[in-house]
Design a protein around this motif. Sequence first.
Motif, PDB file in Angstrom:
ATOM      1  N   THR A  86      43.906  16.822 -23.772  1.00 52.38           N
ATOM      2  CA  THR A  86      44.357  17.412 -22.514  1.00 52.38           C
ATOM      3  C   THR A  86      45.847  17.736 -22.502  1.00 52.38           C
ATOM      4  OG1 THR A  86      44.599  15.187 -21.581  1.00 52.38           O
ATOM      5  CG2 THR A  86      42.522  16.343 -21.163  1.00 52.38           C
ATOM      6  N   PRO A  91      42.109  18.873 -18.145  1.00 51.34           N
ATOM      7  CA  PRO A  91      40.983  17.950 -17.970  1.00 51.34           C
ATOM      8  C   PRO A  91      39.689  18.672 -17.614  1.00 51.34           C
ATOM      9  CG  PRO A  91      42.943  17.053 -16.926  1.00 51.34           C
ATOM     10  CD  PRO A  91      43.273  18.463 -17.340  1.00 51.34           C
ATOM     11  N   THR A  92      39.809  19.753 -16.842  1.00 53.18           N
ATOM     12  CA  THR A  92      38.617  20.527 -16.488  1.00 53.18           C
ATOM     13  C   THR A  92      37.967  21.113 -17.727  1.00 53.18           C
ATOM     14  OG1 THR A  92      39.589  21.101 -14.345  1.00 53.18           O
ATOM     15  CG2 THR A  92      37.769  22.473 -15.127  1.00 53.18           C
ATOM     16  N   TRP A 253      33.405  17.041 -10.496  1.00 51.77           N
ATOM     17  CA  TRP A 253      34.495  17.654  -9.710  1.00 51.77           C
ATOM     18  C   TRP A 253      35.278  16.590  -8.955  1.00 51.77           C
ATOM     19  CZ3 TRP A 253      35.431  18.065  -4.370  1.00 51.77           C
ATOM     20  CH2 TRP A 253      36.446  18.975  -4.006  1.00 51.77           C
ATOM     21  N   LEU A 256      37.494  14.651 -11.349  1.00 53.86           N
ATOM     22  CA  LEU A 256      38.704  15.408 -11.687  1.00 53.86           C
ATOM     23  C   LEU A 256      39.686  15.399 -10.503  1.00 53.86           C
ATOM     24  CD1 LEU A 256      37.041  18.438 -13.503  1.00 53.86           C
ATOM     25  CD2 LEU A 256      38.561  16.753 -14.540  1.00 53.86           C
ATOM     26  N   GLY A 260      41.092  12.443 -12.924  1.00 55.16           N
ATOM     27  CA  GLY A 260      40.561  12.767 -14.247  1.00 55.16           C
ATOM     28  C   GLY A 260      40.673  11.678 -15.269  1.00 55.16           C
TER      29      GLY A 260
END
Length: 264
Positions: A86, A91-92, A253, A256, A260
């Motif tokens: 990351t 992170p997504t 979601w 995060l 995250g």
Amino acid sequence: MFGFWRFRGLWIRLFIFAILMNLLTLGYSDYTVNMLPSGSGLSLFGSYFSPRQSLFGTLLIFISSATLISDYWITAIDTHFSQLITTRRSPTWLVRRMLLTTFVFSFVIMLLIQATVLTTINFAVSPVSFQQAVSSQYFMFTNPAWAVVTSFLTHAIGYALLTDFVLMIGLWIKKPFVFRVSGLVIALGMYIGLAMLNTIPIIKNILAYLYLPNLIAPGQVADFGSFALRQEPLLVFTISSCFYIVLILVGAWFWLKRGGDIHD
């Protein structure tokens, strides 16, 4: 996707999983083959992947949902190895790759497991015939070819979504050793736990789509008592899959949004 084929020890775990699934097939047939007509290898195959009929095979599938590829992701997060990724990626991006890789891996693995189990049944237990109709108790179609194709695909998709669902919950679990037993606990919760709530009229219909057998054994909805739905099994499976996809995406979601990385 990540190169999961490079994970050290993954193929050993997979080999053990495949061997156990096939050995259980032989043991399972000892007390079921006499209950089925001659040449009923396909019916035996269908019943083996039924949560109601095959206790040990089902438990092994539940356990594997957290002990194969998912375990590597949770361990990477716990050891902060994921932070190395990351630093260059978000992170997504990492969560997307984790979920996608886990889904593809689990989907392919369940296809292979079903193929080996069917082969084992054909050569070691009871011949598999594509010349006669199969029982609708275990399949969506009585046509043997369509029955096998839909069984392979729906079981593989259902197992892949279950594994992603377990992985999503694993994002919230701090200790990898706790996560390794979570697959069994989560699956039993979505199976036995929801079954205990089937008398609540207001939420009964929604829970029916979340009821795990409707995801991993969609051709057998008639076996599940008050959670049996009037829709066609394929429609029930589709709706159930959509419910699980939404839960997976929403859970990831929120993780995060929370930062995250909660594995301090």
